[in-house]
Scaffold this motif. Structure first.
Motif, short mmCIF file in Angstrom:
data_model
loop_
_atom_site.label_atom_id
_atom_site.label_comp_id
_atom_site.label_asym_id
_atom_site.label_seq_id
_atom_site.Cartn_x
_atom_site.Cartn_y
_atom_site.Cartn_z
N MET A 40 0.83 -1.20 0.00
CA MET A 40 0.00 0.00 0.00
C MET A 40 0.87 1.25 0.00
O MET A 40 0.60 2.19 -0.76
CB MET A 40 -0.93 0.02 1.23
CG MET A 40 -2.12 -0.89 1.13
SD MET A 40 -3.13 -0.84 2.63
CE MET A 40 -3.66 0.89 2.68
N SER A 56 -6.27 -2.19 0.40
CA SER A 56 -6.78 -1.93 1.76
C SER A 56 -7.94 -2.85 2.11
O SER A 56 -8.17 -3.15 3.29
CB SER A 56 -7.21 -0.47 1.91
OG SER A 56 -8.43 -0.22 1.23
N TYR A 73 -1.47 2.19 7.56
CA TYR A 73 -2.67 1.81 6.82
C TYR A 73 -3.60 3.01 6.56
O TYR A 73 -3.98 3.27 5.42
CB TYR A 73 -3.41 0.74 7.63
CG TYR A 73 -4.70 0.24 7.04
CD1 TYR A 73 -4.69 -0.72 6.04
CD2 TYR A 73 -5.92 0.68 7.52
CE1 TYR A 73 -5.86 -1.23 5.53
CE2 TYR A 73 -7.11 0.18 7.01
CZ TYR A 73 -7.09 -0.77 6.01
OH TYR A 73 -8.25 -1.27 5.51
N ILE A 77 -4.59 5.20 3.01
CA ILE A 77 -5.96 5.27 2.47
C ILE A 77 -6.36 6.72 2.26
O ILE A 77 -6.87 7.09 1.20
CB ILE A 77 -6.97 4.56 3.39
CG1 ILE A 77 -6.73 3.05 3.38
CG2 ILE A 77 -8.40 4.86 2.95
CD1 ILE A 77 -7.56 2.29 4.36
#
Length: 148
Positions: A40, A56, A73, A77
Motif C-alpha cells: 500500500m 486496503s 494503513y 488510504i
C-alpha cells in the motif's frame, strides 16, 4: 526494484503467516499483513490510488501489535482517496483513524500532516469522522474490522 523485493517478501510471508503474537521475531511484525501494508505504501508513493484502495480491502492491520504498522494503513488510504480527487468526510475519517491508532507518530508524520493541511484547506470538506474511509456505506462506523 521495490516490486521485486515485495514479490520475494510476499512469498516468504505467505510461508510464515502473520505472527501469532502480533509482533513476531524482534517485534518486526513480518507476515502477509505487514507486506500488504508495504505494498500500500509503495502504491501511494507511486500515485496508484486505486491500487491502494483495492489492497486496503484485503488487509487487517489490527492483527499487528506495532502501532506504527497500523498507522501506515490509514494515512495511505487517506492520501490515496485525496490524490484520487476525493475531498470529503471519508478522507478525513481515514486521517482521524490514523491519529487514533498512533497519536504521536501521526502528529510527527510530515506526509500525513501535508495531506491533512491540504484537505483542511479544500472548500468541500465536511468534517464528519464517523464514517469509514473505504466503506461503500456512508454510515459505516470507523473500524479496521469493517474496512475491508
Amino acid at each position: 526494484m521495490a516490486r521485486d523485493h515485495l514479490a520475494e517478501a510476499t512469498r516468504e510471508a505467505e510461508s510464515l503467516g502473520d505472527p501469532a503474537d502480533g509482533g513476531g521475531f524482534n517485534e518486526c511484525c513480518f507476515g502477509p499483513t505487514n507486506v500488504g501494508l508495504w505494498k500500500m505504501s509503495i502504491a501511494v508513493e507511486q500515485g496508484e490510488s486505486g491500487k491502494v484502495i483495492e489492497l486496503s480491502k484485503t488487509i487487517r492491520p489490527q492483527v499487528l501489535m506495532a502501532s506504527n504498522r497500523q498507522l501506515s494503513y490509514w494515512p495511505d488510504i487517506g492520501r490515496a482517496l485525496a490524490e484520487g480527487g476525493r475531498r470529503d468526510a471519508k478522507v478525513l475519517a481515514a486521517f482521524v483513524q490514523a491519529e487514533r491508532a498512533a497519536p504521536i507518530p501521526f502528529a510527527i508524520n510530515p506526509l500525513a500532516r501535508h495531506a491533512v493541511v491540504t484537505l483542511a484547506s479544500a472548500p468541500s470538506v465536511a468534517p464528519s469522522p464517523t464514517t469509514c474511509a473505504c466503506s461503500p456505506v456512508a454510515s459505516a462506523s470507523i473500524s479496521p474490522h469493517n474496512c475491508r
